[in-house]
Design a protein around this motif. Sequence first.
Motif, PDB file in Angstrom:
ATOM      1  N   ASP A 190       0.861  -1.179   0.000  1.00  0.00           N
ATOM      2  CA  ASP A 190       0.000   0.000   0.000  1.00  0.00           C
ATOM      3  C   ASP A 190       0.901   1.234   0.000  1.00  0.00           C
ATOM      4  OD1 ASP A 190      -1.462   2.240   1.212  1.00  0.00           O
ATOM      5  OD2 ASP A 190      -3.067   0.805   1.570  1.00  0.00           O
ATOM      6  N   HIS A 193       0.806   3.382   3.113  1.00  0.00           N
ATOM      7  CA  HIS A 193       1.433   2.726   4.261  1.00  0.00           C
ATOM      8  C   HIS A 193       2.957   2.734   4.118  1.00  0.00           C
ATOM      9  CE1 HIS A 193      -2.485   0.146   4.773  1.00  0.00           C
ATOM     10  NE2 HIS A 193      -2.696   1.445   4.869  1.00  0.00           N
ATOM     11  N   ASP A 240      -1.980   6.060   9.469  1.00  0.00           N
ATOM     12  CA  ASP A 240      -2.652   5.494   8.302  1.00  0.00           C
ATOM     13  C   ASP A 240      -3.875   6.326   7.929  1.00  0.00           C
ATOM     14  OD1 ASP A 240      -3.727   3.906   6.367  1.00  0.00           O
ATOM     15  OD2 ASP A 240      -4.092   2.159   7.639  1.00  0.00           O
ATOM     16  N   HIS A 242      -5.675   7.678   4.339  1.00  0.00           N
ATOM     17  CA  HIS A 242      -5.643   7.687   2.877  1.00  0.00           C
ATOM     18  C   HIS A 242      -6.182   8.998   2.303  1.00  0.00           C
ATOM     19  CE1 HIS A 242      -5.934   2.980   2.845  1.00  0.00           C
ATOM     20  NE2 HIS A 242      -4.992   3.437   3.632  1.00  0.00           N
TER      21      HIS A 242
HETATM   22 ZN   LIG Z   1      -4.498   2.127   5.149  1.00  0.00          ZN
END
Ligand SMILES: [Zn+2]
Length: 294
Positions: A190, A193, A240, A242
Amino acid sequence: MIALKSTKEHRLHRLYGAHTSIAGGFVRAVERAVACRFTAAQIFVKNNKQWMAPAPVAVEEAKAFRDAQAKEDLFVCGHSGYLINLGSGDPEMIAKSIASLTAELERAELLGLPFVVHHPGSPGKDGEEVGLERITARMKEILKATKKAKVRVALECTAGQGGQLGWRLEHLRELMSRIAVPERLGVCLDTAHLFAAGYDLRTRADYDKTMKEIESVIGAERVLCFHLNDSKVPFASRKDRHENLGEGEIGLDAFKWLVTDPRWKKVPMILETPKGEEMAEDVENWAKLLPFMK
Ligand SMILES: [Zn+2]
Ligand SMILES: [Zn+2]
């Protein structure tokens, strides 16, 4: 909704899409992804906020899903539920987590999904080595309980928030090596991440360095999936959050490099950015990248 100008060439060469809602049934997820003209999707195999699904997937429903997916030539992978923590030290949490992931893999197998993306887990304050041991033992148990299945677990790299393991690529390598069932394991990367965990992607030099590290620590052949998310939070912040592509701390360049990188030509790229059920925002995010994917 703006129309996505995905050409036949895009469809032939790249697997791109977004996390897609299964509200209304699994076939609806295929319909939603196809309506966006995506070639790939990621789904939860049940309500992701529940431990267990109220009923098994009906054989007819699974068949209808597999048929729809094949007809539309849509790639679909799974993502495990958010309650599961295989790194926990709490006996009740452990038992529920093992039962839940086992059941999810059985559902995924019935749906014909090649892999389920899964966050390794958090040992809380018990430390990295204890966490790696716990996750290894429990993953071994789960893979044994589902040993007739082909579906893989794609261990996802994490931001490292809340003691989550997997924020170092070495954690993922160590888990794959200790669990030692290579035919059932892989990795999902990701971008948000990676970035929050301290793997930079902002300049071409940063990007190349991070990709080289992925190749040397994990191995390109173990990478089953990318999650394409920009990051609301700064580099190495271990948080975290997004963000839409090009609107966060990473910037659009990294995503252009990723979707044109020959190393990842066959690897599905899935958005997990903020959106509504019908995914207009996902179409807008991909519209920023498709012109470069020739
Ligand atoms: Zn995430
Ligand atoms: Zn992700």
